[in-house]
Scaffold this active site. Structure first.
Site, PDB file in Angstrom:
ATOM      1  N   GLU A  43     -32.434 -36.857 -33.853  1.00 34.67           N
ATOM      2  CA  GLU A  43     -33.474 -36.200 -33.951  1.00 34.67           C
ATOM      3  C   GLU A  43     -33.183 -35.158 -35.116  1.00 34.67           C
ATOM      4  OE1 GLU A  43     -33.827 -37.314 -29.710  1.00 34.67           O
ATOM      5  OE2 GLU A  43     -32.269 -36.719 -31.246  1.00 34.67           O
ATOM      6  N   HIS A  79     -27.392 -34.468 -33.164  1.00 38.66           N
ATOM      7  CA  HIS A  79     -27.989 -35.986 -32.697  1.00 38.66           C
ATOM      8  C   HIS A  79     -29.164 -36.572 -33.668  1.00 38.66           C
ATOM      9  CE1 HIS A  79     -27.432 -34.734 -28.159  1.00 38.66           C
ATOM     10  NE2 HIS A  79     -26.525 -34.588 -28.875  1.00 38.66           N
ATOM     11  N   GLU A 112      -8.778 -58.030 -19.996  1.00 37.36           N
ATOM     12  CA  GLU A 112      -8.168 -59.310 -20.616  1.00 37.36           C
ATOM     13  C   GLU A 112      -7.196 -60.078 -19.876  1.00 37.36           C
ATOM     14  OE1 GLU A 112      -6.379 -59.046 -24.425  1.00 37.36           O
ATOM     15  OE2 GLU A 112      -8.188 -58.301 -25.341  1.00 37.36           O
ATOM     16  N   LEU A 119      -9.069 -61.368 -13.509  1.00 39.64           N
ATOM     17  CA  LEU A 119     -10.362 -61.821 -13.838  1.00 39.64           C
ATOM     18  C   LEU A 119     -11.254 -62.241 -12.648  1.00 39.64           C
ATOM     19  CD1 LEU A 119      -9.493 -63.622 -17.091  1.00 39.64           C
ATOM     20  CD2 LEU A 119     -11.064 -61.461 -16.953  1.00 39.64           C
ATOM     21  N   CYS A 126     -32.920 -34.948 -25.831  1.00 39.74           N
ATOM     22  CA  CYS A 126     -32.288 -34.434 -24.562  1.00 39.74           C
ATOM     23  C   CYS A 126     -32.901 -33.048 -24.264  1.00 39.74           C
ATOM     24  CB  CYS A 126     -30.772 -34.082 -25.025  1.00 39.74           C
ATOM     25  SG  CYS A 126     -30.514 -33.181 -26.518  1.00 39.74           S
TER      26      CYS A 126
END
Length: 340
Positions: free
Chosen positions: A46, A44, A283, A289, A71
């Site tokens: 960090e 990660h 799409e 849609l 985490c």
């Protein structure tokens, strides 16, 4: 924190289903280390930021910045909160709390119990926007839904076509805009079309004009009417077909049986959630849609507007959203709207 966000974006398209995270370590107003989450399953942000510090003796006197709560659980990597504690860092600044159930404040709690000063909600809105797919997935238990279509300046998405004209899309925008579509596909987890779009356009739904992974292809085919020779069934890319029939699956071609008498979209989105699919591009066609819009099951709409006029044909969907960005591609343009 802005530098954390800039670093985090470098992981776009490679860290999902994890969020994009960047981290910066500051000592006496000077950056001494930084890193970002580069690929799913790898260390990660960090961890990478701490590893980049040449003199670890400075860490107890430093501040660690990160755009998402560290985490607190063991997953593919050990807890970042535990590493921060072990390194003696006394001050942590966080952009936003992690909504993932296994974190959700636990990382902050762990660090505060160890005597670390923790500040949260720095550039909170910007941090949320960067990982809006991740947040939507965990908070609403469904993928982040992006509606996408191209329309003419007079508001049509297609001409009226007979079966003899099926097989190729009716191009509305220019090549630059179409390259932008392939970039979008490379950044999202899945892409979805209905039966009519598969019949009319015979799309590949792949990434050809951009670098990146192909999205999972999703097709609605209630009665199994679609020809097996269509590009979406070529078995080169993982594809899900939602149908009411019971059909054996093949390599890269999986059939999922659902009840079309019930709410189709909720069943599809629930299945995608169970499969850890965090985002989906819809799409079309127009009916699919409009169903997403009617049920308010969308988060973002990307509307490409070309320079061709049709004067008649299939009307573009009508919706209400807030314009969040605008891009020009010579005579074509892209308007991105946010659901409010």
């Amino acid at each position: 924190m802005q530098r954390c966000l800039d670093l985090a974006r470098l992981g776009r398209g490679r860290v999902a289903p994890n969020p994009m995270v960047g981290s910066v370590i500051v000592h006496n107003n000077k950056i001494i280390g930084e890193g970002y989450h580069q690929k799913y399953g790898e260390p990660h942000a960090e961890v990478n930021a701490i590893a980049s510090v040449s003199d670890e003796s400075l860490l107890p006197e430093s501040t660690l910045y990160v755009n998402l709560e560290p985490c607190a659980h063991y997953g593919k990597t050990p807890p970042c909160s535990l590493l921060i504690i072990e390194k003696g860092i006394k001050h942590v600044v966080i952009g936003t709390v992690d909504p993932f159930a296994k974190v959700a404040g636990k990382g902050i709690e762990m660090m505060e119990k160890a005597g670390i000063k923790v500040e949260i909600n720095v550039l909170k809105d910007e941090c949320w926007k960067l990982n809006r797919r991740f947040f939507t997935f965990h908070q609403q238990k469904r993928p982040f839904v992006i509606l996408k279509w191209a329309q003419t300046p007079d508001g049509y998405i297609d001409i009226d076509r007979s079966a003899e004209d099926f097989g190729q899309p009716t191009w509305i925008t220019n090549e630059l805009a179409r390259t932008s579509v392939h970039r979008l596909r490379a950044e999202e987890a899945a892409i979805m079309i209905g039966t009519k779009t598969a019949q009319k356009d015979n799309p590949s739904l792949s990434v050809r004009d951009w670098q990146g992974a192909h999205p999972l292809r999703i097709v609605l085919d209630r009665e199994m009417k679609l020809r097996s020779s269509l590009h979406v069934f070529d078995q080169t890319i993982p594809t899900l077909v939602f149908t009411q029939e019971t059909v054996p699956s093949k390599k890269n071609l999986e059939y999922v049986s659902i009840n079309f008498a019930n709410n189709i979209l909720s069943q599809v989105l629930s299945e995608l959630y169970q499969r850890n699919i965090q985002s989906v591009i819809v799409e079309g066609g127009s009916r699919l849609l409009e169903n997403f819009i009617t049920q308010n099951l969308w988060d973002e709409a990307r509307v490409y507007i070309g320079h061709r006029f049709f004067h008649k044909g299939i009307k573009a969907p009508e919706f209400t959203g807030q314009l969040s960005s605008f891009e020009e591609f010579d005579e074509s343009r892209l308007c991105t709207y946010r659901n409010i």
